[in-house]
Design an enzyme around this catalytic site. Structure first.
Site, short mmCIF file in Angstrom:
data_model
loop_
_atom_site.label_atom_id
_atom_site.label_comp_id
_atom_site.label_asym_id
_atom_site.label_seq_id
_atom_site.Cartn_x
_atom_site.Cartn_y
_atom_site.Cartn_z
N TYR A 144 8.04 7.00 9.12
CA TYR A 144 6.62 7.36 9.19
C TYR A 144 5.79 6.08 9.21
CZ TYR A 144 2.10 9.34 7.78
OH TYR A 144 0.78 9.70 7.72
N ASP A 239 7.34 -2.34 9.87
CA ASP A 239 6.33 -1.66 9.07
C ASP A 239 6.69 -1.87 7.60
OD1 ASP A 239 4.80 0.08 7.59
OD2 ASP A 239 5.13 1.82 8.87
N LYS A 267 -0.58 -1.02 0.75
CA LYS A 267 -0.13 -0.72 -0.62
C LYS A 267 -0.34 -1.89 -1.58
CE LYS A 267 1.91 3.15 0.90
NZ LYS A 267 1.45 4.50 0.62
#
Length: 428
Positions: A144, A239, A267
């Site tokens: 994802y 990613d 994050k």
């Protein structure tokens, strides 16, 4: 466990917010039940509006490595906020953040700050297409990369077919530029490149798959991706929104020694506040506006509050902290291993540093197809048994769990006892 207030709030939320939440997994749809509404958090614990206390293994989905509401980080945020929250103009803090990322990540020379991990991955894909003058992108089933149109693609009849949209609103034309392969299956990637040797702009991958549990790369998978991308003149994008600065000081780039062309972050670099970034070698990043023609912009990008939270977090993530995280992760893994082997439970687990996952299957998990074979009913029962005992796990078998330095051995011992009780119910 009393959920009176959470149930009332969830009912109210469903009237004014789609599904009652602002990010789908929070709705508990995959596990059932009512999501606790959180009132506050400290260290390794979160507290809901009904007064229930939980050991938290979500950590805001990764960034809370130092624990919730770290006093030093909060103090710096408050100090910076007194000067203003956003200016829409450059600040010195943006330079400091860029330098901090560059110093830690071997493959990065230049960084552009954005507002989310999704924005970082979308921008990196656009940059890859702009530089290579190609349209197609390879992604992996189960990985994802945010909710950008190019990423919301499901497999067709096989791993190498053109993708089809798995969300209304994603056009077939967009889907046709996304090609799919299987994580940890380099042959599936080779087949795609052989079919479209001149059309692929990039391969984007979570170097450690964290959105189908926690699945590390195997059999030189990342190294082979690097070789294939170089052979076909496609860019390799890591990613690292989830893994960056969590699995190692320099993220997966440092951990596995594989240099991608572009990297995406989020994050941790916001310390729990909204932020993202993408970066890479200077010759590529100089194609980004205003240095080059590939346009990307954001009003709140690099705002001083989010940047400060991230910088103060990164400052405290020393080599010694990563040693502590490894020790904590290994300790939890060993406790779960003892429970599984002693009782013969049909479970398996994976871990990379402080990213962990317990799979409800006895078989090795290498990719999304393996995760789909997990016993989801038993996972859901386990989840709720743990929640009743005050342990907040990710409400999905397809999500990783996260440890922080506040998860002491005493807390892990307590959680292991509760896991033993929960599993005895699940497998009774």
């Amino acid at each position: 466990m009393d959920q009176t207030k959470s149930k009332a709030l969830f009912t109210k939320a469903c009237d004014v917010i789609p599904g009652g939440v602002n990010s789908p997994v929070r709705a508990f749809k995959s596990v059932g039940g009512t999501p606790p509404f959180i009132s506050h958090a400290k260290g390794a614990h979160i507290f809901d509006v009904d007064g229930n206390k939980y050991v938290d293994f979500i950590g805001s989905w990764g960034p809370m490595i130092l624990g919730h509401a770290n006093d030093e980080v909060l103090g710096e945020i408050a100090r910076v906020m007194e000067k203003g929250t956003s200016f829409g103009a450059p600040t010195e803090l943006e330079i400091t953040m860029a330098e901090a990322i560059i110093e830690r990540v071997p493959a990065v020379d230049v960084v552009r700050l954005v507002n989310s991990g999704t924005e970082a991955t979308m921008s990196a894909i656009r940059l890859a297409r702009g530089v290579t003058k190609r349209d197609k992108c390879i992604k992996f089933n189960g990985c994802y990369h945010g909710h950008g149109d190019s990423f919301l693609i499901a497999a067709g009849s096989g791993a190498t077919t053109l993708g089809i949209p798995n969300s209304p609103g994603v056009t077939k034309a967009t889907a046709q530029d996304t090609l799919l392969a299987n994580f940890n299956d380099i042959e599936s990637v080779k087949e795609v490149f052989e079919k479209y040797p001149e059309d692929i702009a990039c391969v984007i991958v979570e170097p450690i798959a964290g959105n189908m549990g926690c699945i590390p790369p195997q059999d030189n998978f990342l190294q082979d991706l690097r070789t294939l991308c170089s052979k076909y003149n496609a860019l390799l994008i890591f990613d690292e929104v989830m893994t960056g600065f969590r699995v190692a000081r320099g993220g997966a780039n440092e951990l596995y020694g594989v240099d991608p062309d572009l990297l995406c972050f989020g994050k941790v670099i916001g310390g729990g506040l909204p932020i993202g970034a993408y970066g890479g070698k200077r010759d590529l990043m100089n194609h980004v506006a205003p240095a080059g023609p590939v346009y990307q912009a954001g009003t709140l990008s690099g705002n001083p509050v989010a940047v400060t939270a991230g910088l103060e977090t990164l400052k405290r993530l020393t080599p010694e902290v990563y040693e502590t995280l490894e020790e904590i992760g290994g300790y939890m893994q060993s406790k779960l291993h003892d429970i599984i082997t002693k009782n013969g439970y049909p479970l398996s687990q994976t871990r990379v540093g402080s990213m962990v996952c317990l799979f409800f299957t006895p078989n090795e998990v290498r990719n999304f197809a393996d995760v789909q074979k997990c016993d989801l009913e038993k996972f859901n029962l386990f989840f709720h048994e743990m929640l009743k005992q005050g342990v907040y796990l990710a409400p999905s078998q397809f999500e990783a769990g996260f440890l922080g330095i506040c998860h002491t051995k005493e807390i892990i011992d307590e959680v292991a006892e509760k896991a033993q009780k929960a599993l005895s119910v699940v497998f009774s």
